[in-house]
Design a protein around this motif. Sequence first.
Motif, short mmCIF file in Angstrom:
data_model
loop_
_atom_site.label_atom_id
_atom_site.label_comp_id
_atom_site.label_asym_id
_atom_site.label_seq_id
_atom_site.Cartn_x
_atom_site.Cartn_y
_atom_site.Cartn_z
N GLY A 1 -12.69 -19.64 7.47
CA GLY A 1 -14.05 -18.25 7.37
C GLY A 1 -14.45 -17.29 7.22
N THR A 2 -13.49 -16.57 7.68
CA THR A 2 -13.75 -15.38 7.23
C THR A 2 -12.79 -14.74 6.60
OG1 THR A 2 -13.86 -15.52 10.39
CG2 THR A 2 -13.44 -12.98 9.33
N ARG A 3 -13.26 -13.67 5.62
CA ARG A 3 -12.34 -13.18 4.99
C ARG A 3 -12.69 -12.03 4.45
NH1 ARG A 3 -10.66 -16.24 -0.26
NH2 ARG A 3 -12.34 -14.99 -0.60
N ILE A 4 -12.99 -11.33 4.36
CA ILE A 4 -12.51 -9.69 4.49
C ILE A 4 -12.20 -8.61 3.49
CG2 ILE A 4 -12.00 -7.78 6.04
CD1 ILE A 4 -13.63 -9.37 7.49
N ALA A 5 -12.90 -8.18 2.85
CA ALA A 5 -12.68 -7.46 1.93
C ALA A 5 -12.00 -6.14 2.22
CB ALA A 5 -14.21 -7.19 0.98
N ALA A 6 -11.26 -5.68 2.47
CA ALA A 6 -10.46 -4.56 2.94
C ALA A 6 -9.84 -3.91 2.09
CB ALA A 6 -9.14 -5.36 3.78
N ALA B 1 0.89 -1.27 -0.31
CA ALA B 1 0.03 -0.51 -0.08
C ALA B 1 0.67 0.81 0.03
CB ALA B 1 -0.92 -0.24 1.40
N ARG B 2 1.44 0.98 0.66
CA ARG B 2 2.78 1.77 1.24
C ARG B 2 3.43 2.26 -0.25
NH1 ARG B 2 3.10 6.63 4.15
NH2 ARG B 2 2.68 4.85 5.66
N GLU B 3 4.36 1.81 -1.32
CA GLU B 3 5.11 1.71 -2.88
C GLU B 3 3.83 2.20 -3.63
OE1 GLU B 3 6.00 -1.83 -5.19
OE2 GLU B 3 6.82 -1.91 -3.25
N LYS B 4 2.50 1.85 -3.63
CA LYS B 4 1.67 1.97 -4.66
C LYS B 4 0.26 3.15 -4.47
CE LYS B 4 2.99 -1.76 -7.26
NZ LYS B 4 3.83 -1.12 -8.43
N GLU C 1 -1.75 2.58 -2.54
CA GLU C 1 -3.07 1.70 -1.92
C GLU C 1 -3.13 -0.16 -2.23
OE1 GLU C 1 -7.43 3.88 -2.60
OE2 GLU C 1 -7.29 1.93 -4.20
N ASN C 2 -3.40 -0.29 -1.50
CA ASN C 2 -3.96 -1.55 -1.58
C ASN C 2 -5.58 -2.53 -1.14
OD1 ASN C 2 -3.24 -4.52 -2.26
ND2 ASN C 2 -1.84 -3.95 -0.19
N ARG C 3 -5.86 -3.11 -2.32
CA ARG C 3 -7.21 -3.93 -2.18
C ARG C 3 -6.92 -5.19 -2.37
NH1 ARG C 3 -10.71 0.00 -6.09
NH2 ARG C 3 -10.16 2.29 -5.45
#
Length: 180
Positions: free
Chosen positions: A120-125, A105-108, A110-112
């Motif tokens: 069992g826990t998936r997060i859109a970050a 994220a620092r390099e680009k 932003e990071n998605r």
Amino acid sequence: MKNILNRYLPFAVVITAFCALAYATVQQAYRQGANDPQIQMARDAAYALEQGKTAEQVVPSEVVDMDRSLAPFLIVYNMDEQPVAASGLLNGFKQTVPEGVLGYAREKGENRVTWQPQPGTRIAAVIVPYKDGYVLAGRNLREVETREAQTTQFAGTTWILAMIATLIVIAFGERFLTDK
């Protein structure tokens, strides 16, 4: 039989390609759309932090259980990549992300990512850097993944029915409509 296969194979390839394209398009629209609130939240929080607000002022006070809730949440990390404030907790604790996620994220700028802090826990970050650290905005993907599964079933059923119907039509035409 050889004539039927010769006529059927090109149709089978086209049907397969179009079903795959339709599936991929819808699946990606669902997944990319899952980032929309987080993009705004992460960027706005990073901007507020750049303007001098503290992490505690930026992060909502209401706690979100990352595993159970579909509500979006924020986590602010310092330059050492440690969480300093969080509205999203998992099993009662602030979470760290896998190595390299914040650096990217620092390099680009932003990071998605799709982040799985536990099975069992998936997060859109969405992660946005700011001068003193990083802001992660996330939300649970459970509902999006349910829609993706429905899309998979629909595309698969459509593919099977189209393949069978095409084979029947070609076989019928070969049997009854061609001159022998």
